[in-house]
Design a protein around this motif. Structure first.
Motif, PDB file in Angstrom:
ATOM      1  N   GLU A 180      -1.339   2.728  -2.601  1.00  0.00           N
ATOM      2  CA  GLU A 180      -2.118   3.912  -2.235  1.00  0.00           C
ATOM      3  C   GLU A 180      -1.253   5.148  -2.031  1.00  0.00           C
ATOM      4  N   SER A 236     -12.803  19.047  -5.696  1.00  0.00           N
ATOM      5  CA  SER A 236     -12.765  18.425  -4.363  1.00  0.00           C
ATOM      6  C   SER A 236     -11.754  19.057  -3.416  1.00  0.00           C
ATOM      7  N   SER A 261     -10.614  13.804  -7.566  1.00  0.00           N
ATOM      8  CA  SER A 261     -10.705  13.435  -6.147  1.00  0.00           C
ATOM      9  C   SER A 261      -9.728  14.197  -5.261  1.00  0.00           C
ATOM     10  N   LYS A 304      -8.098  16.350  -2.723  1.00  0.00           N
ATOM     11  CA  LYS A 304      -8.559  17.104  -1.555  1.00  0.00           C
ATOM     12  C   LYS A 304      -7.464  17.973  -0.942  1.00  0.00           C
ATOM     13  N   PRO A 307      -7.834   8.542 -10.851  1.00  0.00           N
ATOM     14  CA  PRO A 307      -9.197   8.711 -10.338  1.00  0.00           C
ATOM     15  C   PRO A 307      -9.324   8.830  -8.829  1.00  0.00           C
ATOM     16  N   ARG A 308      -8.370   8.254  -8.068  1.00  0.00           N
ATOM     17  CA  ARG A 308      -8.508   8.227  -6.605  1.00  0.00           C
ATOM     18  C   ARG A 308      -7.501   9.130  -5.892  1.00  0.00           C
ATOM     19  N   LEU A 309      -6.722   9.886  -6.638  1.00  0.00           N
ATOM     20  CA  LEU A 309      -5.683  10.711  -6.027  1.00  0.00           C
ATOM     21  C   LEU A 309      -6.303  11.803  -5.152  1.00  0.00           C
ATOM     22  N   GLU A 310      -6.030  11.736  -3.839  1.00  0.00           N
ATOM     23  CA  GLU A 310      -6.590  12.690  -2.885  1.00  0.00           C
ATOM     24  C   GLU A 310      -5.579  13.705  -2.393  1.00  0.00           C
ATOM     25  N   ARG A 347       0.814  -1.222   0.000  1.00  0.00           N
ATOM     26  CA  ARG A 347       0.000   0.000   0.000  1.00  0.00           C
ATOM     27  C   ARG A 347       0.845   1.268   0.000  1.00  0.00           C
ATOM     28  N   GLN A 399      -3.826   3.320 -10.600  1.00  0.00           N
ATOM     29  CA  GLN A 399      -5.218   3.754 -10.527  1.00  0.00           C
ATOM     30  C   GLN A 399      -5.773   3.724  -9.109  1.00  0.00           C
ATOM     31  N   THR A 400      -5.068   3.062  -8.178  1.00  0.00           N
ATOM     32  CA  THR A 400      -5.507   3.021  -6.781  1.00  0.00           C
ATOM     33  C   THR A 400      -4.812   4.076  -5.932  1.00  0.00           C
ATOM     34  N   LYS A 453      -3.675   7.155  -3.848  1.00  0.00           N
ATOM     35  CA  LYS A 453      -4.360   8.229  -3.118  1.00  0.00           C
ATOM     36  C   LYS A 453      -3.422   9.381  -2.769  1.00  0.00           C
TER      37      LYS A 453
END
Length: 437
Positions: free
Chosen positions: A198, A299, A274, A276, A243-246, A173, A218-219, A221
């Motif tokens: 992640e 976001s 995504s 933040k 798509p999931r990058l925070e 991760r 793609q996972t 964050k």
């Protein structure tokens, strides 16, 4: 990589043979010769673990009685020594292992790690003597549930072509590859083997050019690209569709401009859907237009932007903060400080007043039919129409003699009179709106 070589020299009809050690660099034709007795060829992973956690058979410290250690002629008693020794003697109970700076250079005998350390989940291998990604894979392949891996500060060789995908890193991760000289191309070549990743840390790798990660990462964050001098801000467009990058960390990344060309004034971009939290400290951003662009991120909730040239345009730190808050509508945290609803309302009301005269001069009007501010004004203040809808257009009285929002102009005038001496002239004092303890 280290290799030995034999060299021959002839002086006065005598041949002399000397052996030297060649320390190879990342450059294919680079390297340095050193004496073999000065070279550290490293140890295997398990040896380093035993040394670090005091489990090696050959220790400088000799064991005395159950609760003591003998250092030379001195005996030192330790409280709870029994429980510590018992726990450390069980290598298979270790979950989080750090062998940072322990001269690890290879995996050791195949299968030995998996037989001895069955519960490892987190490994810190930073600042060792690991020279290739294959060595990392050889170690990781013996860890069943590897979740966190830090191999920063190892100058390694990475695959230059696509390799077969294995399940060695299937549960990984968090991966740190700081100061490993990895390129973004090499990251993408390795990435198919990280299906659950992640968090990826890539600081200080001289990465200047990015590529779009198709069907990989793609996972993800969190991505940290700090201390890499990217060619320009448009490089960010290439990673904008993760798509999931925070969280994106771009401290000291050489960025001078941020722009999302797919969205106009008052619209949201499809990039970074995504995202933040964004950190752009210590960059070269000089124009407020880049801050305007951040309002397009749908976001975004937290921003760090210290040490950028645009911040020098306003000397008052409180006013500077107000301007950033007013320009980015959904921001909740600025430079690690929470934005409370009252602060946002005050910032937006002041922004509406500060630039009210500019709005009028650019074609703004209280009459909706005549209200047609110029494109230049909207480019500089894209949120101004929204603020007028939210609070109403600034009244004419608010704009007369409007002065810059500096501390001097925010002082309150307090008139002091003495009722017992009506003939005495009143005294006026200027005080700040807020009084600190």
């Amino acid at each position: 990589m280290i290799s030995t070589s034999e060299t021959s020299h002839s002086y006065d009809n005598f041949s002399h043979f000397t052996f030297s050690c060649l320390l190879c660099s990342r450059h294919p034709r680079g390297g340095s010769f050193i004496r073999p007795n000065k070279a550290n060829f490293g140890v295997d992973f398990l040896t380093a673990v035993k040394d670090r956690y005091g489990l090696n058979d050959e220790q400088d410290v000799q064991h005395g009685t159950e609760n003591t250690l003998v250092f030379g002629k001195k005996t030192v008693e330790f409280v709870g020594m029994d429980s510590i020794a018992e726990q450390q003697s069980q290598l298979n109970q270790l979950v989080d292992i750090s062998v940072r700076e322990c001269a690890v250079s290879h995996a050791g005998q195949k299968g030995e790690i998996s037989r001895t350390c069955t519960n490892i989940r987190h490994i810190n291998l930073s600042k060792n003597l690991i020279s290739s990604w294959e060595t990392v894979t050889a170690i990781a392949s013996q860890v069943q549930i590897l979740e966190t891996l830090n191999i920063s500060e190892n100058k390694m060789k990475f695959p230059s072509t696509s390799t077969s995908v294995s399940n060695v890193f299937s549960k990984l991760r968090i991966l740190a590859l700081n100061q490993t000289e990895i390129t973004w191309t090499e990251v993408l070549l390795c990435a198919p083997g990280w299906p659950a990743l992640e968090e990826l840390y890539l600081t200080s790798n001289n990465i200047t050019v990015l590529e779009r990660p198709d069907n990989v990462l793609q996972t993800l964050k969190l991505l940290d690209l700090s201390d890499n001098q990217l060619l320009d801000g448009s490089q960010l467009h290439l990673i904008a569709h993760l798509p999931r990058l925070e969280q994106l960390i771009l401290r000291n990344a050489g960025i001078s401009c941020i722009h999302f060309p797919d969205a106009g004034f008052g619209c949201k971009t499809k990039m970074f859907p995504s995202l933040k939290r964004l950190a752009i400290n210590d960059n070269k951003i000089s124009q407020w237009s880049s801050i305007n662009e951040l309002d397009k991120l749908p976001s975004l909730r937290s921003l760090q932007c210290h040490n950028n040239p645009f911040m020098d345009t306003e000397k008052n730190p409180e006013t500077l903060r107000q301007l950033i808050i007013a320009k980015i509508s959904q921001l909740e945290v600025l430079n690690k400080s929470e934005i409370l609803p009252a602060e946002r309302k005050g910032a937006e009301l002041d922004y509406r007043k500060i630039f009210g005269n500019d709005w009028l001069a650019a074609g703004g009007n209280w009459n909706p039919e005549k209200n047609k501010p110029s494109e230049d004004f909207l480019a500089a203040h894209p949120r101004y129409p929204v603020l007028c809808l939210k609070y109403g257009a600034p009244e004419e009285g608010e704009l007369k003699g409007r002065q810059p929002l500096t501390l001097k102009n925010q002082l309150l005038t307090l008139t002091i009179k003495c009722p017992e001496k009506p003939e005495q002239k009143p005294v006026e004092k200027k005080l700040p709106v807020r009084l600190e303890d």
